[in-house]
Write an enzyme that holds these catalytic residues in place. Sequence first.
Site, PDB file in Angstrom:
ATOM      1  N   LYS A  66      -3.670  22.419 -51.204  1.00 16.00           N
ATOM      2  CA  LYS A  66      -4.263  21.675 -52.328  1.00 16.00           C
ATOM      3  C   LYS A  66      -5.678  21.172 -52.031  1.00 16.00           C
ATOM      4  CE  LYS A  66       0.073  20.240 -54.448  1.00 16.00           C
ATOM      5  NZ  LYS A  66       0.850  19.142 -55.018  1.00 16.00           N
ATOM      6  N   ASP A 102      -0.698  16.777 -61.085  1.00 20.05           N
ATOM      7  CA  ASP A 102       0.401  16.057 -60.424  1.00 20.05           C
ATOM      8  C   ASP A 102       0.489  14.606 -60.911  1.00 20.05           C
ATOM      9  OD1 ASP A 102       1.406  18.130 -58.837  1.00 20.05           O
ATOM     10  OD2 ASP A 102      -0.052  17.754 -57.239  1.00 20.05           O
TER      11      ASP A 102
END
Length: 270
Positions: A66, A102
Amino acid sequence: MSDRYCVIGNPIAHSKSPQIHAAYALQTGQDLAYERCLAPLDGFEATVRRLVAEGYRGANVTLPFKLEAARLATRLAPRARAAGAVNTLIFADGEIVGDNTDGPGLVADIVRNAGVPLGGKRILLLGAGGAARGALLPLLEEHPRQIVIANRTLATAEKLVADFADHADRLAVTGFADVEGSFDVVVNATSASLAADVPPVPPAVFGPGVLALDMMYGAQPTVFMAFAASHGASVRDGLGMLVEQAAEAFLLWRGVRPDTAPVMASMRQS
Ligand code: ATR
């Protein structure tokens, strides 16, 4: 040919994202294919370049890539820049756009699915790593009264708050054992549950009326959830966040927001 997407990670075999996106595609009538993509630990960039060359339209990014995805993106959405991490890539017009769904997924699960509005509330955020960082801006945008960040390594939490200096009046930092006062929502963004550990906060943090959410999930409630429930809190695992972050990515790619409730129900069953 269907528009192609995938989730890139290492390991990746466990990922539930293909199942979720297949359900969203079916529900919304979108013609797309979504698969798992294992990238070598030193081969994330090469993998993304290959996907772009092969005409993929986008990808999700999971552990451990990420941060690298944020560096690779040619353009970053503000929430991805704030998170310093990217979980959604959009390949369009020669650009690699990085976004992060997220945190919005977490907020959607708390506010919409659990029915707990965050405006004016006091939130305890456990952890100061990538997961906590990704959650911070979307949580702040709900206008809570205060977010207390507790972490094992205090300096990491202090660095996180320093990076959000514009919001310093609503942020505080503490060690686990020194957490004080009562909270409406407690979010476990540490990876402690992977080691069957519970961050050692005072049990009084988890009274009745408190929502305790662990970003982790599994077949059984996590040790954190069991501990919080035993002290009277309502508990949730990270499955709702997973399903919601996928819906947000689907919206970015396809311009349609799927209904998450039936997908959540079938994921819970399986
Ligand atoms: P992620 O991307 O999942 O957030 P990370 O960036 O490595 O992963 O961050 C892990 C977080 O979990 C950190 O806040 C870490 O605390 P430290 O900053 O002190 O390392 C926290 N963490 C990991 N294992 C833990 C444990 N057993 N107990 C408490 N906190 C833990």
